[in-house]
Write a protein that holds these residues in place. Structure first.
Motif, short mmCIF file in Angstrom:
data_model
loop_
_atom_site.label_atom_id
_atom_site.label_comp_id
_atom_site.label_asym_id
_atom_site.label_seq_id
_atom_site.Cartn_x
_atom_site.Cartn_y
_atom_site.Cartn_z
N TRP A 1 -44.01 -42.33 -13.13
CA TRP A 1 -43.20 -41.71 -14.17
C TRP A 1 -41.77 -42.18 -14.03
O TRP A 1 -41.35 -42.65 -12.99
CB TRP A 1 -43.24 -40.20 -14.01
CG TRP A 1 -44.56 -39.57 -14.25
CD1 TRP A 1 -44.99 -39.02 -15.42
CD2 TRP A 1 -45.64 -39.39 -13.32
NE1 TRP A 1 -46.26 -38.52 -15.27
CE2 TRP A 1 -46.68 -38.75 -13.99
CE3 TRP A 1 -45.82 -39.74 -11.98
CZ2 TRP A 1 -47.89 -38.42 -13.38
CZ3 TRP A 1 -47.02 -39.43 -11.36
CH2 TRP A 1 -48.04 -38.77 -12.07
N SER A 2 -40.99 -41.99 -15.08
CA SER A 2 -39.57 -42.34 -15.02
C SER A 2 -38.72 -41.18 -15.51
O SER A 2 -39.19 -40.29 -16.21
CB SER A 2 -39.29 -43.59 -15.87
OG SER A 2 -39.52 -43.31 -17.24
N GLY A 3 -37.46 -41.20 -15.09
CA GLY A 3 -36.46 -40.25 -15.58
C GLY A 3 -36.82 -38.80 -15.42
O GLY A 3 -37.30 -38.35 -14.38
N ALA A 4 -36.58 -38.05 -16.49
CA ALA A 4 -36.80 -36.60 -16.48
C ALA A 4 -38.26 -36.26 -16.20
O ALA A 4 -38.55 -35.23 -15.58
CB ALA A 4 -36.36 -35.99 -17.81
N ASN A 5 -39.16 -37.13 -16.64
CA ASN A 5 -40.58 -36.85 -16.41
C ASN A 5 -40.94 -36.97 -14.93
O ASN A 5 -41.77 -36.23 -14.43
CB ASN A 5 -41.44 -37.77 -17.28
CG ASN A 5 -41.28 -37.43 -18.73
OD1 ASN A 5 -41.61 -36.32 -19.15
ND2 ASN A 5 -40.73 -38.33 -19.51
N ALA A 6 -40.31 -37.90 -14.23
CA ALA A 6 -40.52 -38.01 -12.78
C ALA A 6 -40.00 -36.74 -12.11
O ALA A 6 -40.63 -36.23 -11.16
CB ALA A 6 -39.80 -39.24 -12.23
N SER A 7 -38.90 -36.21 -12.61
CA SER A 7 -38.36 -34.95 -12.06
C SER A 7 -39.32 -33.79 -12.29
O SER A 7 -39.47 -32.92 -11.43
CB SER A 7 -37.01 -34.64 -12.70
OG SER A 7 -36.08 -35.64 -12.36
N LYS A 8 -39.99 -33.77 -13.43
CA LYS A 8 -40.97 -32.71 -13.70
C LYS A 8 -42.13 -32.79 -12.72
O LYS A 8 -42.61 -31.76 -12.24
CB LYS A 8 -41.52 -32.85 -15.13
CG LYS A 8 -40.54 -32.52 -16.22
CD LYS A 8 -41.23 -32.75 -17.57
CE LYS A 8 -40.28 -32.80 -18.71
NZ LYS A 8 -40.97 -33.14 -19.98
N VAL A 9 -42.58 -34.01 -12.42
CA VAL A 9 -43.68 -34.19 -11.46
C VAL A 9 -43.25 -33.67 -10.09
O VAL A 9 -44.00 -32.96 -9.43
CB VAL A 9 -44.10 -35.68 -11.39
CG1 VAL A 9 -45.09 -35.92 -10.25
CG2 VAL A 9 -44.70 -36.13 -12.72
N MET B 1 -47.16 -36.47 -19.20
CA MET B 1 -48.37 -37.24 -18.94
C MET B 1 -48.38 -38.55 -19.75
O MET B 1 -48.92 -39.54 -19.31
CB MET B 1 -49.62 -36.41 -19.21
CG MET B 1 -49.77 -35.25 -18.23
SD MET B 1 -49.54 -35.67 -16.48
CE MET B 1 -50.99 -36.58 -16.12
N ARG B 2 -47.77 -38.54 -20.90
CA ARG B 2 -47.67 -39.78 -21.70
C ARG B 2 -46.76 -40.79 -21.00
O ARG B 2 -46.93 -41.99 -21.13
CB ARG B 2 -47.13 -39.43 -23.10
CG ARG B 2 -47.43 -40.44 -24.14
CD ARG B 2 -47.06 -40.03 -25.58
NE ARG B 2 -46.07 -39.01 -25.75
CZ ARG B 2 -46.31 -37.73 -26.05
NH1 ARG B 2 -47.55 -37.31 -26.20
NH2 ARG B 2 -45.33 -36.86 -26.20
N ASN B 3 -45.80 -40.30 -20.21
CA ASN B 3 -44.85 -41.16 -19.51
C ASN B 3 -45.46 -41.83 -18.28
O ASN B 3 -44.90 -42.78 -17.74
CB ASN B 3 -43.61 -40.34 -19.11
CG ASN B 3 -42.52 -41.18 -18.52
OD1 ASN B 3 -42.32 -41.15 -17.30
ND2 ASN B 3 -41.80 -41.92 -19.34
N LEU B 4 -46.62 -41.36 -17.83
CA LEU B 4 -47.32 -42.00 -16.70
C LEU B 4 -47.84 -43.35 -17.18
O LEU B 4 -48.71 -43.42 -18.04
CB LEU B 4 -48.48 -41.12 -16.22
CG LEU B 4 -49.39 -41.72 -15.16
CD1 LEU B 4 -48.62 -42.08 -13.90
CD2 LEU B 4 -50.53 -40.77 -14.84
N GLN B 5 -47.27 -44.42 -16.62
CA GLN B 5 -47.62 -45.77 -17.07
C GLN B 5 -47.59 -46.76 -15.93
O GLN B 5 -47.03 -46.49 -14.86
CB GLN B 5 -46.61 -46.24 -18.12
CG GLN B 5 -46.55 -45.43 -19.36
CD GLN B 5 -45.43 -45.90 -20.28
OE1 GLN B 5 -44.84 -46.95 -20.09
NE2 GLN B 5 -45.14 -45.09 -21.28
N THR B 6 -48.13 -47.94 -16.20
CA THR B 6 -47.98 -49.06 -15.28
C THR B 6 -46.53 -49.48 -15.35
O THR B 6 -46.01 -49.79 -16.42
CB THR B 6 -48.90 -50.23 -15.70
OG1 THR B 6 -50.25 -49.78 -15.66
CG2 THR B 6 -48.73 -51.42 -14.78
N ARG B 7 -45.85 -49.47 -14.23
CA ARG B 7 -44.41 -49.78 -14.18
C ARG B 7 -44.15 -51.21 -13.72
O ARG B 7 -43.07 -51.74 -13.95
CB ARG B 7 -43.69 -48.81 -13.24
CG ARG B 7 -43.80 -47.37 -13.66
CD ARG B 7 -42.93 -47.11 -14.86
NE ARG B 7 -43.25 -45.82 -15.45
CZ ARG B 7 -42.78 -45.43 -16.60
NH1 ARG B 7 -41.97 -46.21 -17.29
NH2 ARG B 7 -43.11 -44.27 -17.09
N GLY B 8 -45.10 -51.83 -13.06
CA GLY B 8 -44.93 -53.20 -12.61
C GLY B 8 -46.21 -53.69 -11.96
O GLY B 8 -47.02 -52.90 -11.49
#
Length: 155
Positions: free
Chosen positions: A95-103, A78-85
């Motif tokens: 999300w990015s990387g492993a955290n996107a995979s968890k989602v 949940m901390r990895n959920l951010q504005t990406r652009g």
């Protein structure tokens, strides 16, 4: 400086960055504190064995011992959920990387969907976004009509 009529529906990068950051925060609250999926339904309970392990703090890097389903063990996802652009026309959060995979894994479980193509954000977050866009357009419209509007009809 008064705005022109053509400026009423325009936005800035700063506006979209703010919407992205606030949207991410609201999704975090909806998911973790409220314990709800993107459709507003309570998450399915943890299995008995997982619930017991989480409550006892036996996981590596564990930051939550809550038995309530909040999709937080370490807090990383949940901390990895951010504005990406963001541009003057839109904002991208995620999300990015492993955290996107968890989602994605949680979505495949069918009982812990945080976002989907059909419903990217919960309805309450969608209402917030639409309300902010509406307020911005109304503000621009008020500024645009501060000066007289002259319309030339015909040649």
């Amino acid at each position: 400086m008064a705005k022109e009529l053509r400026d009423i529906p325009t936005f800035t990068k700063r506006f979209w960055k703010g919407i992205g950051d606030e949207t991410a925060d609201r999704i975090r609250v909806h998911t973790t504190k409220d314990g709800k999926d993107v459709n507003g339904k309570k998450f399915q309970p943890y299995s008995t064995s997982y619930k017991a392990r989480k409550a006892s703090g036996k996981f590596k890097r564990q930051s939550s011992t809550s038995s309530k389903v909040d999709l937080q063990l370490t807090g990383d996802m949940m901390r990895n959920l951010q504005t990406r652009g963001f541009t003057k026309d839109n904002v991208v959060i995620g999300w990015s990387g492993a955290n996107a995979s968890k989602v994605e894994w949680n979505a495949q479980m069918k009982d812990r969907v945080i976002t989907s193509n059909v419903r990217p954000v919960p309805k309450n977050v969608e209402r917030f976004i639409l309300n902010e866009v509406d307020k911005h357009i109304e503000k621009n419209a008020r500024e645009a009509v501060k000066k007289p509007i002259n319309l030339k009809i015909g040649k």
